[in-house]
Structure formats: C-alpha cells, structure tokens
Design an enzyme around this catalytic site. Structure first.
Site, PDB file in Angstrom:
ATOM      1  N   ARG A  97       0.830  -1.214   0.000  1.00  0.00           N
ATOM      2  CA  ARG A  97       0.000   0.000   0.000  1.00  0.00           C
ATOM      3  C   ARG A  97       0.859   1.258   0.000  1.00  0.00           C
ATOM      4  NH1 ARG A  97      -2.394   0.398   6.139  1.00  0.00           N
ATOM      5  NH2 ARG A  97      -0.524  -0.294   7.237  1.00  0.00           N
ATOM      6  N   LYS A 117       2.251   6.495   1.603  1.00  0.00           N
ATOM      7  CA  LYS A 117       1.822   5.276   2.294  1.00  0.00           C
ATOM      8  C   LYS A 117       0.306   5.311   2.501  1.00  0.00           C
ATOM      9  CE  LYS A 117       2.948   2.629   6.464  1.00  0.00           C
ATOM     10  NZ  LYS A 117       3.792   2.604   7.668  1.00  0.00           N
ATOM     11  N   ARG A 180       6.082   9.558   3.630  1.00  0.00           N
ATOM     12  CA  ARG A 180       7.247   9.117   4.411  1.00  0.00           C
ATOM     13  C   ARG A 180       8.534   9.493   3.691  1.00  0.00           C
ATOM     14  NH1 ARG A 180       7.162   3.180   6.809  1.00  0.00           N
ATOM     15  NH2 ARG A 180       7.364   2.503   4.646  1.00  0.00           N
ATOM     16  N   ARG A 187      15.793  -2.860   2.297  1.00  0.00           N
ATOM     17  CA  ARG A 187      15.645  -3.619   3.534  1.00  0.00           C
ATOM     18  C   ARG A 187      16.455  -4.905   3.459  1.00  0.00           C
ATOM     19  NH1 ARG A 187       9.833  -2.136   4.802  1.00  0.00           N
ATOM     20  NH2 ARG A 187       9.232  -0.664   3.171  1.00  0.00           N
ATOM     21  N   ASP A 256      11.951  -7.615   6.981  1.00  0.00           N
ATOM     22  CA  ASP A 256      11.531  -6.558   6.052  1.00  0.00           C
ATOM     23  C   ASP A 256      11.462  -5.201   6.743  1.00  0.00           C
ATOM     24  OD1 ASP A 256       9.215  -8.180   7.147  1.00  0.00           O
ATOM     25  OD2 ASP A 256       8.155  -6.365   6.565  1.00  0.00           O
ATOM     26  N   ASN A 257      11.546  -5.198   8.072  1.00  0.00           N
ATOM     27  CA  ASN A 257      11.546  -3.943   8.819  1.00  0.00           C
ATOM     28  C   ASN A 257      12.923  -3.602   9.372  1.00  0.00           C
ATOM     29  OD1 ASN A 257       8.817  -3.435   8.406  1.00  0.00           O
ATOM     30  ND2 ASN A 257       8.215  -4.670  10.162  1.00  0.00           N
ATOM     31  N   ASP A 266       8.722   1.453  10.181  1.00  0.00           N
ATOM     32  CA  ASP A 266       7.478   0.759  10.515  1.00  0.00           C
ATOM     33  C   ASP A 266       7.128   0.932  11.994  1.00  0.00           C
ATOM     34  OD1 ASP A 266       5.265  -0.840  10.929  1.00  0.00           O
ATOM     35  OD2 ASP A 266       5.917  -2.385   9.541  1.00  0.00           O
TER      36      ASP A 266
END
EC number: 2.7.7.-
Length: 491
Positions: A97, A117, A180, A187, A256-257, A266
């Site tokens: 998203r 985002k 953002r 990542r 992934d974060n 995140d």
C-alpha cells in the site's frame, strides 16, 4: 492507470535511481485517486531541512500531490518488491500500500526517498485494499518525529492527508495517506527477495546500488560486499542500542523492517516502555514475546544472519569460505552492540571514563528498577535532578546501597560533578511519547477533528532534553490499569 503529471513548484527535486535496477525489484504503479483530500498535518521543520516550499505544499495543488491525485513531473511512481521473515517465517511481501514517487535531492545534495503510504492497491497488496487509516498514520507521524528528536535514526513523516473515503477494518475508519521520507527503503528483505527469486547478477546489482547510495567507501575495499555487511552490522548495533537506551519497543522486528541504511522503520505496534521490564511486549500478535524489549538485540543478530546469507555468493567464490566470512562478521554484532549500549548507559549515569565494573553497576540498577517496578524514563530523570525520593525507589535499602556505589564511581573520573550533570541532562529525556498521551492526542484528532492536543504533544516531544516545567504533564505515568497497553499493526 494513466499518471496525472503536473508541474507544481513544491521544491521537490526528484530523481529515480532505483528504477535503474533490474525490473525484478519494482513495478511501475501510480497511486489510486482519492475523492476529497484534505491536509491533516504538515511537518514544517522537515520541509525546511529538505528545501521544500511549505506554501505550495499546503495549497490545493500541493495537497493533491500529497494525496497521489497528481504526480510531480519528474516522478516515476513505483512499488518496491521485497520478502521477509515475519516472526521467523519466510514470506513474499512488497509494498502492498505504498508508492515511491522518487528520490528528492536536497539543496545540500542529500538523497531521500519520498513515499506515499496508504495510496492504494499494488501488485504486492496480497488481497488488501492498499489503504491506510487516519489514526495509524498520525501515530507514525508522532512516534517517528519523537524518535528523530531523541537522536535516533528514523524515517520521517512529511505530511498526513485525509482522503475523504472510509475504509473497512474491524470498523469503518477514515482513510489517510502519510508521506514518508527515508534515506532509502532498501531492507534486509529486499536482499532476501532477490536471493530467493533472482540471479546472482541481480543480487550483485542491488549490492552495488546499495554501496553507491549508502557506503561509497566500499568501492575501495578489497572485498566491497564484506564491507557492506560490516557497515550494516555496525549501523544496526548503534540503532538497537539507542532503542534500548530510551526504552523503545519496536514490536515487529521482521527482516523486512530492518533497513540497510540503519533507520528505524514501521511504527505499527511499537511503544515506549513505562515500568522497566525486559519482557515488555506491546504487540497484540506477539503472544510469545519474540520481539520483547529485552530480546531486541538477539533478534537483530538473527536478522543480520539472514542478511549475511543473502550475500554469500558475493563474499567468496568458495561457499565454505563465504560462510566463514559471514559468520565472523555477524559474530561481531554482540560486542558492537554492547559497546554502544554501555557507552550510552554510562552517559545516562554521568560517567565519562570506562571501568570494567561499570556493567555490573548498570545491571544492578536495572535489576533494582525491575524488582520495584520503577519507571524507566523517570528513574533516570530523577537521578539527573536528585529527586529519587519522589519515585518508588526512594527509601529502598537496596537502592541506597547502589546509590553510594554510584557516587563513589563518579569520584573516579577527572570531570567535575557539574559536567556529569550536563552529560546526564543531554542523555536522559524528560519526555517520551507515553502511550496514554499518544492515544489522547489520536482520539482528539480522529474522533473530534481537534489537532491541538497532537500539536502540543509534538511540541513537547520535539524538545525531549529541555527539562522544562511545561513538560511535566507529558512525563506523568498513566493511571494504574488492570488492562495492559496493547498495540496493533495499523501502520
């Protein structure tokens, strides 16, 4: 969907270097149109540092860009592909998203991703609607800006706009889009993705791009990919130590974060610890405490091992040698983290020089705090301003003994007591985004359309080391509750 390209003088100076990578890493994707965008909050200090035009950004045309209804002429909107280990399980992910408009080049020559985002469905939405709710977007805005003020590397929040549409979650919620800003969105999961589904040459392309963007000195090294690994490990050691020093619990430390740049990203289920407890967990889905406060350094090591695995084909032509190189690099994390953490804890106690026994002094204090349920932030604040008697530790025999040892320790350094106090004042925040104060601000904004509570909170959070009387309201603990504070992955 046809892009609605416009020339609007927002100050955005966009390039699109990420699209020079092989197409496996992204998909061209325009933001979805929203019916009635309105500006909710705009970050004027960030606008200034980025060299943007606040007047234009808050105009009708500027809001259309922040909502994704119009696209800056230089933008090449994309959604990025990546994978990740979520709670230890590998899965395909990607920007479900979010749309990257491009990379803004500041007047100083710095490069920052500009991402929308909550801007609609992408090829990576996995059945989701690609939308975001107002509450979680405002929450990310608050926490990320607080982290920045605390001196912790983080993505930033440029703006939040409401979209004029309702989105369905457990209930009907107001839609919103957050802009953002990040050093990049590369990542550990990006490397995992290409390692699993790409070629070695595509992996090399990503590694080279990352070196060029974040670690240019690596090109001069004998093994640039080892340098890349070592730099990421060092940055994460510094970052996690800074989290621990302020009692920050990320809540969803999936691979992934974990950013390659070393920024926090995140802010879904994150929160700041009140009472000191290494087992503190806020996330409603972390039922086994995998991402508990005290386990964050261990999880960082695990994540970095996954990153190292992706680089094996680049580290050495001999697979066994590559594994040895990777293992040696990852094994350095624990020492690097501890050195950063000890240095920060010494500063919180006004200690300039190093002694081997310092770790025991620090651990003893934390043990006493845990035993008596002392507030993490306010305990160090009380030590700074000599009013520990106002805390739960006042009058406790164990603490009094520790206090004498601490005072003796302070005499074993050349710096004067005044210097120690100044060091403590600059290392111990008076105000953090307390969970109940954040919820108070969000409720006023989301339910009543009153952003004044949030604005006052943001003002206090922007000066965490000022120690003014006006901040006392934000340093007060929540009322005792039988229901522990829980967070959800809304962002």
């Amino acid at each position: 969907m046809k892009e609605r390209k416009v020339i609007i003088k927002t100050g955005l100076n966009l390039e699109n270097s990420y699209t020079s990578l092989p197409e496996i890493f992204f998909t061209r994707q325009s933001p979805s149109r929203v019916p009635s965008p309105k500006l909710a909050v705009l970050n004027y200090s960030l606008i200034t540092s980025l060299g943007l035009n606040a007047q234009v950004l808050q105009s009708a045309d500027g809001v259309e860009i922040l909502a994704g209804n119009k696209t800056p002429e230089e933008a090449i909107p994309i959604s990025q592909a990546y994978a990740g280990h979520q709670f230890g399980h590998f899965t395909m992910l990607g920007d479900g998203r979010a749309i990257l408009l491009g990379e803004h080049i500041t007047p100083q020559g710095e490069r920052f991703d500009i991402q929308l985002k909550g801007s609609g469905k992408t090829p990576y939405s996995r059945g989701g609607d690609g939308k975001a709710a107002l509450g979680p977007m405002l929450r990310e805005y608050i926490i990320s800006e607080a982290m920045n003020a605390l001196g912790i590397p983080t993505t930033r929040s440029l703006a939040v706009v409401t979209t004029g549409e309702s989105i369905m979650r457990e209930t009907e919620l107001s839609g919103a889009i957050l802009t953002r800003v990040a050093a990049s969105h590369i990542r550990v999961g990006t490397f995992e993705y290409v390692s699993r589904w790409g070629t070695v040459e595509e992996l090399r392309a990503l590694a080279n791009y990352t070196l060029q963007r974040h670690f240019k000195k690596g090109y001069d090294k004998e093994n640039p990919y080892l340098f890349l690994l070592q730099e990421v490990i060092e940055k994460q050691a510094e970052l996690i130590a800074k989290w621990q020093l302020v009692g920050f619990v990320h809540g969803v430390m999936n691979t992934d974060n974990m950013t390659i740049s070393g920024e926090t990203i995140d802010y879904g289920p994150c929160a700041f610890m009140d009472v000191y407890d290494p087992e503190t967990v806020f996330s409603s889905i972390d039922i086994y405490g995998r991402y508990a406060y005290g386990n964050q350094p261990n999880i960082a090591t695990w994540n970095l091992a996954r990153f190292a695995e992706t680089l094996l084909p680049l580290l050495h032509i001999n697979p066994n040698e590559a594994i040895k190189i990777a293992e040696n690099a990852v094994s350095d994390f624990t020492k690097l983290y501890k050195n950063n953490w000890l240095s920060g804890m010494r500063a919180k106690l006004g200690i300039f020089n190093e002694e081997l026994e310092d770790e025991y002094l620090i651990e003893d204090l934390l043990s006493i705090m845990h035993k008596y349920g002392a507030d993490y932030t306010n305990t160090f604040r009380a030590l700074t301003f000599d009013n520990i008697e106002d805390t739960v530790l006042g009058g406790k025999v164990e603490f009094d003994k520790w206090y004498k040892l601490w005072q003796e320790r302070l005499t074993r350094q050349e710096e004067a007591k005044l210097s120690s106090k100044q060091l403590m004042k600059s290392s111990n925040p008076s105000v953090i985004p307390r969970n109940h104060r954040v919820e108070e601000a969000l409720e006023a904004a989301v339910k009543e359309g009153d952003y004044s509570v949030m604005e006052k909170l943001l003002d206090a959070l922007s000066k965490p080391y000022d120690h003014s009387k006006e901040q006392d309201y934000y340093s007060k603990l929540p009322e005792p509750s039988t229901c522990p504070y829980q967070t959800y992955c809304g962002t």
